[in-house]
Write a protein that holds these residues in place. Structure first.
Motif: not given
Length: 88
Positions: A13-16, A18-25, A41-45, A68-73
Motif C-alpha cells: 500500500f505504501l508503494t501504491r 506513492v505512485a497514486r500521489v504521482m498520478g500513476l496506477s 514485486a521487486d518495488m514492494v520488496t 511530480a516526484s517520489a519522496p526524497p530517497g
C-alpha cells in the motif's frame, strides 16, 4: 545477521500510495505492459527493506495534491519517474 523486512501488505500500500500521489496506477501500468509484475514485486520488496519508511509516511500524509516526484530517497523513485514519463 539478516535484515528484517517490513510487512508485505503495508509496503504494497505504501508503494501504491506513492505512485497514486504521482498520478500513476501501477495496475494500469501492468495492464499496458509498462510495468512487469516481477518489477512491481521487486518495488514492494525494496520498500519493505527501506530505512525511510517513516519519512515516506509523513511525506504521504502531507500531500494535498499530486507530486511530480517520489519522496526524497525513495528506492522506487527511478522506476516511478520512468513510468510517469511513459504516461505523459
Amino acid at each position: 545477521m539478516s535484515e528484517r523486512l517490513g510487512d508485505p501488505a503495508h509496503h504494497f500500500f505504501l508503494t501504491r500510495s506513492v505512485a497514486r500521489v504521482m498520478g500513476l496506477s501501477l495496475s494500469e501500468a501492468m495492464n499496458r505492459g509498462q510495468l512487469a509484475p516481477a518489477t512491481y514485486a521487486d518495488m514492494v520488496t525494496g520498500c519493505r527493506a527501506c530505512p525511510l519508511v517513516e519519512a515516506c509516511q509523513h511525506w504521504l500524509a502531507a500531500r494535498t495534491d499530486l507530486s511530480a516526484s517520489a519522496p526524497p530517497g525513495c528506492c522506487n523513485g527511478e522506476t516511478l519517474q520512468r513510468l510517469a514519463r511513459a504516461l505523459h
